[in-house]
Design an enzyme around this catalytic site. Structure first.
Site, PDB file in Angstrom:
ATOM      1  N   ASP A  32     -12.075   1.376   5.506  1.00 43.38           N
ATOM      2  CA  ASP A  32     -11.018   1.552   4.513  1.00 43.38           C
ATOM      3  C   ASP A  32      -9.813   2.279   5.096  1.00 43.38           C
ATOM      4  OD1 ASP A  32     -12.359   0.404   2.244  1.00 43.38           O
ATOM      5  OD2 ASP A  32     -13.621   2.186   2.204  1.00 43.38           O
ATOM      6  N   ASP A  49       0.800  -1.219   0.000  1.00 42.11           N
ATOM      7  CA  ASP A  49       0.000   0.000   0.000  1.00 42.11           C
ATOM      8  C   ASP A  49       0.835   1.272   0.000  1.00 42.11           C
ATOM      9  OD1 ASP A  49      -2.514   1.118  -0.258  1.00 42.11           O
ATOM     10  OD2 ASP A  49      -2.754   1.414   1.885  1.00 42.11           O
ATOM     11  N   ASP A  69      -3.861  -4.701  -5.079  1.00 39.11           N
ATOM     12  CA  ASP A  69      -3.089  -3.468  -5.360  1.00 39.11           C
ATOM     13  C   ASP A  69      -1.679  -3.710  -5.881  1.00 39.11           C
ATOM     14  OD1 ASP A  69      -5.257  -2.194  -4.220  1.00 39.11           O
ATOM     15  OD2 ASP A  69      -4.176  -1.346  -2.537  1.00 39.11           O
TER      16      ASP A  69
END
Length: 341
Positions: free
Chosen positions: A316, A127, A165
């Site tokens: 989130d 991330d 991701d």
């Protein structure tokens, strides 16, 4: 354990690639929040029985919330949360030791003759230092973690979404260039290791149509990451793009990959994405709704399943009044459930 799969502005990409921290989130306001607890005006009958091939966790955060609110007399709110608790939702095993989570889920699924849905989310530089920052300390640690993850699956029937991701962050420049080769190697090895389990399907994550708008940009990165050895790719993980848009995008990408199959996260896309402010629309947006229930009966030969990969009700990140990423947020879950059909 979960994070965001986002569209990024050029500014946030540059910041993330330098690992300078998360993009700022807005503070709560009158448009943000979920419905206030205890204000339900109807008593829903609850969802139909699970007819999918996938396992429902009887001890999920949503299931525990149903019990708590029922005991408190909040029966209407509890009935709404059953729309989540009685559906198959993916498990995101812990980044320190995945074995207990994997074994619990796969053994529970095996007892019912169903398939466990798991997310492997522990890649180094995860991330880009943002809301779900973390991951394994280095390549050796990741290999050990992934091997433990795969070994714990054993002969169980499992569907694994691999590293949300990770590939799109290579494409958008968020992951530092010096980490690209290592990431591709780790992802390829992860696909191969998981596929050694006889009843495990693996889908390598490919972001969503509002993030990498041209699917052609993903083709070579996905190939370098081992998609040809996987069962396909995943789309819309933790995002809100509508089924029709994701299916169209998936079909285009599948065509560029020689007919690869894919799965779609439909956990929170029932109302589509939050209009406007695309760079912040991914993080705890208000007014969203549960989407298509998990099923492997899609009517589309390339679309293997709709899955609830993001756990509806998990935050989130610390934006719009939310707790840390992956933390159960009952009021947000209630908002999703109330706005769903």
């Amino acid at each position: 354990m979960s994070g965001r799969r986002s569209f990024r502005t050029q500014t946030s990409i540059l910041l993330a690639s330098a690992l300078l921290g998360a993009a700022a989130c807005s503070s709560p306001d009158s448009t943000d929040a979920t419905d206030s607890p205890g204000t339900g005006v109807r008593s829903p009958a609850g969802p139909p029985a699970n007819t999918s091939a996938f396992w429902v966790d009887p001890d999920s955060s949503a299931a525990r919330q149903v019990k708590e609110w029922t005991a408190q007399g909040r029966t209407e709110d509890a009935a709404e949360i059953r729309k989540i608790s009685e559906r198959p939702v993916a498990n995101w095993p812990a980044g320190d030791d995945p074995v207990p989570d994997v074994r619990r889920v796969t053994s529970g699924a095996a007892k019912e003759g169903r398939t466990a849905v798991l997310v492997a989310y522990n890649i180094p530089h995860r991330d880009c230092g943002q809301h779900s920052a973390g991951g394994a300390a280095d390549a050796a640690a990741y290999r050990n973690w992934l091997d433990s993850f795969a070994t714990a699956i054993g002969n169980a029937s499992a569907t694994v979404v691999l590293e949300p991701d990770a590939v799109p962050h290579i494409v958008d420049g968020c992951t530092p260039a010096e980490a690209h080769d290592e990431r591709n190697t780790l992802l390829t090895e992860a696909v191969e290791r998981l596929k050694r389990q006889p009843r495990t399907k693996v889908y390598l994550d490919a972001g969503n149509p509002a993030w990498i708008d041209d699917p052609g940009k993903l083709v070579d990165p996905l190939k370098r990451a081992g998609v040809d050895r996987a069962d396909g790719f995943s789309l819309n993980v933790s995002n809100f793009q509508r089924d029709d848009a994701v299916k169209e995008y998936g079909a285009r990408l599948a065509g560029l990959l020689g007919g690869a199959h894919f799965v779609v996260d439909s956990s929170r896309n029932g109302a589509g994405p939050l209009p406007g402010a695309r760079d912040k629309a991914w993080c705890n947006p208000s007014g969203r709704a549960l989407g298509t229930p998990p099923t492997d009966r899609t009517g589309d030969p390339l679309l293997d399943a709709y899955l609830w990969i993001k756990r509806p009700g998990d935050s989130d990140g610390e934006c719009r009044g939310g707790p840390s990423a992956g933390t159960w947020w009952p009021d947000y879950a209630l908002g999703l459930a109330r706005k769903s059909r």
